[in-house]
Design a protein around this motif. Structure first.
Motif, short mmCIF file in Angstrom:
data_model
loop_
_atom_site.label_atom_id
_atom_site.label_comp_id
_atom_site.label_asym_id
_atom_site.label_seq_id
_atom_site.Cartn_x
_atom_site.Cartn_y
_atom_site.Cartn_z
N VAL A 1 -37.22 -54.07 -11.93
CA VAL A 1 -36.70 -52.92 -12.69
C VAL A 1 -37.81 -51.92 -12.97
CG1 VAL A 1 -35.74 -52.21 -14.92
CG2 VAL A 1 -34.78 -54.19 -13.72
N LYS A 2 -39.01 -52.42 -13.29
CA LYS A 2 -40.14 -51.53 -13.57
C LYS A 2 -40.48 -50.69 -12.34
CE LYS A 2 -43.40 -53.23 -16.05
NZ LYS A 2 -44.58 -54.01 -16.51
N ILE A 3 -40.53 -51.32 -11.17
CA ILE A 3 -40.83 -50.59 -9.93
C ILE A 3 -39.70 -49.61 -9.61
CG2 ILE A 3 -41.16 -50.85 -7.44
CD1 ILE A 3 -42.41 -53.60 -8.00
N TRP A 4 -38.47 -50.03 -9.83
CA TRP A 4 -37.31 -49.17 -9.58
C TRP A 4 -37.38 -47.89 -10.42
CZ3 TRP A 4 -33.48 -48.52 -6.25
CH2 TRP A 4 -32.32 -47.83 -6.64
N LEU A 5 -37.75 -48.03 -11.67
CA LEU A 5 -37.87 -46.87 -12.55
C LEU A 5 -39.05 -45.99 -12.16
CD1 LEU A 5 -37.08 -48.53 -16.03
CD2 LEU A 5 -35.56 -47.12 -14.62
N GLU A 6 -40.17 -46.61 -11.80
CA GLU A 6 -41.37 -45.86 -11.39
C GLU A 6 -41.10 -45.01 -10.16
OE1 GLU A 6 -44.53 -48.57 -10.74
OE2 GLU A 6 -44.87 -48.99 -12.87
N ARG A 7 -40.21 -45.46 -9.31
CA ARG A 7 -39.95 -44.77 -8.04
C ARG A 7 -38.65 -43.97 -8.09
NH1 ARG A 7 -42.58 -48.76 -3.41
NH2 ARG A 7 -44.45 -49.23 -4.63
N ASP A 8 -38.37 -43.49 -9.30
CA ASP A 8 -37.27 -42.53 -9.54
C ASP A 8 -35.90 -43.07 -9.17
OD1 ASP A 8 -39.20 -40.66 -10.36
OD2 ASP A 8 -39.50 -39.99 -8.29
N ARG A 9 -35.75 -44.38 -9.22
CA ARG A 9 -34.45 -45.02 -8.94
C ARG A 9 -33.88 -44.63 -7.58
NH1 ARG A 9 -31.35 -44.45 -14.83
NH2 ARG A 9 -33.08 -45.26 -16.09
N LYS A 10 -34.74 -44.43 -6.63
CA LYS A 10 -34.31 -44.08 -5.28
C LYS A 10 -34.64 -45.22 -4.33
CE LYS A 10 -34.81 -39.07 -5.78
NZ LYS A 10 -35.51 -37.85 -5.27
N LEU A 11 -33.63 -45.64 -3.58
CA LEU A 11 -33.81 -46.75 -2.66
C LEU A 11 -34.83 -46.43 -1.59
CD1 LEU A 11 -32.66 -49.61 -2.17
CD2 LEU A 11 -31.05 -48.59 -0.55
N ILE A 12 -34.87 -45.16 -1.16
CA ILE A 12 -35.80 -44.78 -0.10
C ILE A 12 -37.25 -44.93 -0.56
CG2 ILE A 12 -35.83 -42.32 -0.73
CD1 ILE A 12 -35.91 -41.71 2.30
N ASN A 13 -37.47 -44.72 -1.86
CA ASN A 13 -38.83 -44.89 -2.41
C ASN A 13 -39.21 -46.36 -2.52
OD1 ASN A 13 -39.12 -42.14 -2.62
ND2 ASN A 13 -38.57 -42.04 -4.80
N LEU A 14 -38.21 -47.21 -2.75
CA LEU A 14 -38.46 -48.64 -2.81
C LEU A 14 -38.86 -49.18 -1.44
CD1 LEU A 14 -38.31 -51.04 -4.82
CD2 LEU A 14 -35.99 -51.45 -3.99
N PHE A 15 -38.37 -48.52 -0.39
CA PHE A 15 -38.70 -48.94 0.98
C PHE A 15 -39.85 -48.12 1.57
CE2 PHE A 15 -34.67 -51.06 0.65
CZ PHE A 15 -34.77 -52.14 1.52
N ARG A 16 -40.65 -47.50 0.70
CA ARG A 16 -41.78 -46.72 1.20
C ARG A 16 -42.77 -47.66 1.89
NH1 ARG A 16 -44.06 -42.58 -2.94
NH2 ARG A 16 -42.20 -41.47 -2.20
N GLY A 17 -43.08 -47.34 3.12
CA GLY A 17 -43.96 -48.21 3.91
C GLY A 17 -43.19 -49.14 4.83
N ALA A 18 -41.84 -49.12 4.71
CA ALA A 18 -41.03 -50.03 5.51
C ALA A 18 -41.08 -49.69 7.00
CB ALA A 18 -39.58 -50.01 5.03
N HIS A 19 -41.25 -48.38 7.32
CA HIS A 19 -41.31 -48.00 8.73
C HIS A 19 -42.56 -48.56 9.40
CE1 HIS A 19 -43.93 -45.04 6.84
NE2 HIS A 19 -44.39 -44.72 8.05
N LEU A 20 -43.67 -48.56 8.66
CA LEU A 20 -44.89 -49.16 9.20
C LEU A 20 -44.74 -50.68 9.30
CD1 LEU A 20 -47.77 -48.73 10.19
CD2 LEU A 20 -48.55 -48.92 7.83
N ASN A 21 -44.09 -51.26 8.30
CA ASN A 21 -43.83 -52.70 8.32
C ASN A 21 -42.95 -53.07 9.51
OD1 ASN A 21 -43.79 -55.44 6.94
ND2 ASN A 21 -41.60 -54.99 7.00
N TYR A 22 -42.01 -52.17 9.85
CA TYR A 22 -41.13 -52.41 10.99
C TYR A 22 -41.95 -52.50 12.28
CZ TYR A 22 -37.45 -51.53 14.44
OH TYR A 22 -36.60 -51.62 15.52
N HIS A 23 -42.83 -51.52 12.49
CA HIS A 23 -43.64 -51.52 13.71
C HIS A 23 -44.64 -52.68 13.72
CE1 HIS A 23 -42.25 -47.24 13.55
NE2 HIS A 23 -42.12 -47.45 14.85
N ARG A 24 -45.20 -52.98 12.56
CA ARG A 24 -46.13 -54.10 12.48
C ARG A 24 -45.41 -55.41 12.77
NH1 ARG A 24 -47.23 -58.25 9.40
NH2 ARG A 24 -45.47 -57.69 8.07
N SER A 25 -44.18 -55.56 12.26
CA SER A 25 -43.43 -56.79 12.45
C SER A 25 -43.03 -56.97 13.92
CB SER A 25 -42.17 -56.79 11.57
OG SER A 25 -42.54 -56.83 10.20
#
Length: 382
Positions: free
Chosen positions: A340-364
């Protein structure tokens, strides 16, 4: 007929050796049995039963003759030779099947050797993966922890210098090699164990084996904990190597080593079930491999697609884990509180919660492609 009083082993009659040789050719008394599917007398189909009835009769008569005419030591020896093949409980699964060697070899040694292969191949696959992908993982970690853009995270690493690029590689090297060795090895061991002791469907036993393997991996959480601290630039001045990080955490007690255990458990079990459950079907959808190189490519694609999918699916778990493990000392906050703390820090936006996910996708894609291809390649070699 009594045994030889001199203590020497009497020669078997010629007719018995000829009969035994003939019966060996029927594969009922074969010294090198293939993996058997024992046909039960009461449940066999009529056609199979008609074909086997004369053979069963011959074996029965043969035993009656040897009991009446032969010394006791001959009877006991021949009984030992045949009881393995007439047993109704000798079915085994997958790689734990019978060896193609002599019947005098202990099958348990082959099972142990096969099991150890999975541990070794998993270990080597993880080592290769870490050596190649560690710098990418470090950029991803900075994005997960601070919500940075890719270029800002790379700029941070450039400021740290080349000497710090592989700083913190020892914990993931120790943790990931051991984790993947356990993941592949324990999955095979648990699958065989559950299959032989339960009557549940194979899909259920294999899923349970995957969950148990993932849960066991969580024992190595302290290595992930130390890796998180060494990759966080805020702790650069507190310790410079793995030993110092472990030493600092020791002051806070054993519980401090396992901070962030809950997201790891929530990630490991389900991801293992999906990985082992979908690996086979995905590979079957790819073009048929006709050489070692095409098998390698198919295994890379299969592992890469699965790794990318699972990495994206469980990305929020890793975000929460990184935040929890970056803390030293203080209150142990629950998974939901940190989320919840991270969710609030990132403006309650799902896209912000997945920040870095595109790099994680390529790394994975790269990471799990290397792991799966290396694992399958080594498994074929050993």
């Amino acid at each position: 007929m009594e045994g030889n009083s001199s203590g020497e082993r009497p020669r078997e009659p010629g007719w018995l050796r000829v009969e035994e040789r003939r019966l060996r050719e029927t594969s009922l008394l074969s010294a090198a049995p293939r993996k058997e599917a024992v046909v039960r007398w009461g449940s066999a189909s009529a056609a199979v039963e008609e074909r086997l009835r004369p053979v069963y009769l011959q074996v029965w008569l043969h035993r009656c003759v040897q009991i009446m005419l032969l010394p006791s030591e001959w009877c006991s020896e021949l009984e030992k030779r045949t009881e393995v093949y007439s047993s109704k409980k000798n079915s085994m699964m997958g790689s734990g099947g019978f060896s193609s060697g002599s019947s005098e070899e202990d099958p348990s040694s082959d099972v142990t050797a096969t099991s150890s292969k999975h541990y070794l191949c998993g270990y080597c696959a993880a080592f290769t993966n870490i050596a190649v992908t560690f710098p990418i993982q470090k950029v991803l970690f900075r994005q997960q922890l601070y919500g940075l853009k890719t270029k800002d995270a790379i700029h941070q690493l450039q400021k740290d210098g080349i000497r710090n690029l592989y700083r913190g590689i020892l914990p993931p090297l120790m943790q990931k090699t051991t984790t993947l060795a356990l993941m592949f090895g324990l999955y095979e061991d648990f699958s065989s164990l559950l299959h032989s002791h339960t009557t549940a469907p194979e899909l259920l036993t294999r899923s349970m084996a995957a969950v148990l393997a993932g849960t066991t991996e969580a024992v190595l959480t302290p290595f992930e904990r130390v890796q998180t601290l060494l990759q966080d630039y805020k702790h650069h001045d507190k310790f410079t190597n793995t030993y110092q990080a472990f030493k600092v955490l020791r002051v806070y007690g054993m519980r401090e080593y396992y901070r962030g255990l809950v997201p790891i458990l929530l990630r490991n079990g389900p991801s293992n079930v999906l990985f082992f459950g979908l690996r086979g079907p995905i590979k079957q959808c790819l073009p048929e491999a006709t050489s070692y190189s095409t098998h390698l490519v198919n295994d890379f694609i299969c592992g890469g697609l699965l790794g990318a999918m699972l990495g994206f699916l469980f990305f929020p778990m890793n975000v929460v884990k990184a935040r929890m493990q970056a803390q030293i000392g203080g209150e142990f906050q629950s998974f939901s509180t940190v989320f919840v703390k991270i969710w609030l820090e990132r403006d309650r936006k799902l896209i912000n919660l997945f920040r870095g996910a595109h790099l994680n996708y390529h790394r994975s894609v790269l990471s799990w492609g290397i792991i799966n291809a290396t694992y399958e390649f080594l498994l074929k070699l050993l």
